[in-house]
Write a protein that holds these residues in place. Structure first.
Motif, short mmCIF file in Angstrom:
data_model
loop_
_atom_site.label_atom_id
_atom_site.label_comp_id
_atom_site.label_asym_id
_atom_site.label_seq_id
_atom_site.Cartn_x
_atom_site.Cartn_y
_atom_site.Cartn_z
N PRO A 167 -10.79 19.41 25.78
CA PRO A 167 -11.84 18.46 26.16
C PRO A 167 -11.36 17.56 27.32
CG PRO A 167 -10.70 17.67 24.21
CD PRO A 167 -10.13 19.03 24.52
N SER A 168 -12.31 16.93 27.97
CA SER A 168 -11.95 16.04 29.08
C SER A 168 -11.97 14.58 28.65
CB SER A 168 -12.90 16.25 30.26
OG SER A 168 -14.23 15.94 29.87
N LEU A 185 0.11 15.52 22.51
CA LEU A 185 -0.88 16.11 23.40
C LEU A 185 -0.33 17.48 23.80
CD1 LEU A 185 -1.70 13.00 25.59
CD2 LEU A 185 -3.07 13.94 23.73
N ARG A 186 -0.98 18.52 23.33
CA ARG A 186 -0.53 19.88 23.59
C ARG A 186 -1.40 20.47 24.70
NH1 ARG A 186 1.42 22.97 18.80
NH2 ARG A 186 3.30 21.98 19.60
N ARG A 194 -0.95 13.50 14.48
CA ARG A 194 -2.09 14.24 15.01
C ARG A 194 -1.69 14.96 16.28
NH1 ARG A 194 -7.09 10.92 17.43
NH2 ARG A 194 -8.36 12.63 18.14
N THR A 195 -2.14 16.21 16.40
CA THR A 195 -1.94 16.97 17.63
C THR A 195 -3.31 17.23 18.23
OG1 THR A 195 0.09 18.03 16.85
CG2 THR A 195 -1.11 19.16 18.60
N ILE A 196 -3.45 16.93 19.52
CA ILE A 196 -4.69 17.18 20.24
C ILE A 196 -4.38 18.24 21.29
CG2 ILE A 196 -6.46 16.23 21.77
CD1 ILE A 196 -5.84 13.47 20.47
N THR A 197 -5.09 19.37 21.22
CA THR A 197 -4.89 20.44 22.19
C THR A 197 -5.85 20.27 23.35
OG1 THR A 197 -4.15 21.95 20.46
CG2 THR A 197 -4.90 22.95 22.52
N LEU A 198 -5.29 20.25 24.54
CA LEU A 198 -6.07 20.17 25.79
C LEU A 198 -5.88 21.49 26.52
CD1 LEU A 198 -4.84 16.62 26.73
CD2 LEU A 198 -7.19 17.19 26.16
#
Length: 141
Positions: free
Chosen positions: A42-43, A55-56, A28-32
């Protein structure tokens, strides 16, 4: 500030909030997104214990930002040190420095449940509220 050298072996040191992960294990990649309003979007993110996540961090602002994972206490202590020594170089697997218009990745294995934090520790950014939280839900048994 130096970026993490992707070809160098990553020093895997167990932290309260997990350990550096292997890119091959990412599911899974989560874009911040980071911006000059000193916020992450998101925060708040949720992952499950045992997940290896990319974490991108995308810097959509005009100034350098960074993302550093940790506990609230460790991040606050590190932010104080950064204020005293703003030119201090730091490069660990749980942080990424991202120039304007660029993106940086952290590959992290969340192997402990709990509530953890991330922040931009560039002087003034943390103090302006550039922080977020990570909830690591217990592994499904």
């Amino acid at each position: 500030m130096p970026h993490h050298n992707a070809s160098a072996p990553v020093a895997k040191e167990q932290k309260d909030w997990g350990i550096a992960g292997d890119a091959q294990a990412v599911r899974r990649t989560i874009t911040l997104r980071m911006n000059d309003d000193m916020r992450f979007t998101p925060s708040h993110i949720e992952v499950r214990e045992g997940d290896t996540v990319r974490l991108r961090a995308e810097n959509r602002g005009k100034v350098l930002h960074e993302i550093v994972l940790g506990t609230q206490a460790e991040l606050a202590q590190h932010a104080q040190m950064m204020q005293k020594f703003p030119g201090m170089e730091h490069d660990e697997p749980h942080m990424a420095h991202v120039r304007a218009g660029r993106r940086g990745d952290i590959v992290w294995h969340f192997n402990r449940p709990g509530s953890f934090d991330f922040a931009c520790l560039i002087p003034g950014h943390y103090q302006a509220g550039m922080t977020g939280t990570i909830t690591v839900l217990p592994r499904n048994r």
